[in-house]
Design an enzyme around this catalytic site. Structure first.
Site, mmCIF file in Angstrom:
data_model
loop_
_atom_site.group_PDB
_atom_site.id
_atom_site.type_symbol
_atom_site.label_atom_id
_atom_site.label_comp_id
_atom_site.label_asym_id
_atom_site.label_seq_id
_atom_site.Cartn_x
_atom_site.Cartn_y
_atom_site.Cartn_z
ATOM 1 C CB ALA A 1 5.907 -9.835 -3.116
ATOM 2 C CB SER A 2 8.170 -7.007 1.105
ATOM 3 O OG SER A 2 9.344 -7.788 1.142
ATOM 4 C CB THR A 3 4.367 -4.212 -0.265
ATOM 5 O OG1 THR A 3 4.752 -4.085 -1.649
ATOM 6 C CG2 THR A 3 5.527 -3.773 0.619
#
Length: 211
Positions: free
Chosen positions: A9-11
């Site tokens: 996931a990006s964050t």
């Protein structure tokens, strides 16, 4: 043959493990079990993701690298994608993408003649290459549009910057107050070292010890 699932996931606010149940069900459909799970909360444009690097170190020839979609593995630019792909190929890993049916053949023990095997391999590799290029292109388009939006908001005096995750920030500061290292704080909270370092700079500033 080990099936090694990779989640991303990006964050920190996003749940990298949201796809795990689907991947487990997918593997079970082929009579396989996921042996190891690796996850990163990092941008797909970064090559040096901790758990991705750990997966590559652990992998053995013939293992499966199982992902939900190509963009979970890579949003890398062409140069970095080629570097990653070279390592994957040198390790003898087979990329299986849940959303890419041509890759599912690696999950079966079905035997085909050599010519068919090569043809299917070429087609699958081509689709993975296209998917990787598209994932990077999508990222670049979003980044360009975001920059446009920020510029417009700044011109109108409306831009306030990216909001902080206050809960994560407070937990990081608490760990730092307890003299935990950057790495230990990252491991305890399950967030990236980059996030800890960002909040560490603020933590030092509030105590008047920043350089």
């Amino acid at each position: 043959m080990f099936v090694r699932a990779y989640l991303r996931a990006s964050t920190e606010e996003q749940d990298a493990f949201r796809a795990l149940a689907d991947l487990e069900q997918f593997a079970a459909h082929f009579g396989k079990t996921i042996a190891s799970v690796y996850s990163d909360n990092e941008s797909g444009v970064r090559l040096d993701r901790p758990d991705l690097m750990r997966l590559l170190r652990d992998a053995k020839k013939g293992d499966i690298l199982l992902i939900e979609a190509i963009d979970r593995l890579s949003r890398l630019n062409e140069e970095n994608w080629k570097s990653l792909k070279r390592v994957i190929d040198s390790k003898g890993l087979k990329i299986v993408v849940r959303l890419l049916p041509t890759s599912h053949r690696w999950m079966t023990d079905e035997k085909t003649d050599l010519q068919t095997e090569r043809l299917l391999g070429i087609i699958n590799d081509l689709l993975i290459e296209i998917g990787a290029a598209q994932a990077n292109a999508d990222y670049e388009v979003r980044r360009y549009r975001q920059a446009q939006g920020i510029a417009t908001a700044k011109a109108a005096g409306l831009y306030k910057g990216r909001p902080q995750n206050i809960k994560i920030k407070e937990k990081v500061w608490s760990c730092l107050d307890s003299k935990f290292s950057i790495r230990k704080t990252s491991d305890l909270l399950g967030c990236s070292p980059t996030t800890v370092k960002r909040y560490n700079r603020e933590w030092l500033t509030t105590r008047g010890t920043a350089n």
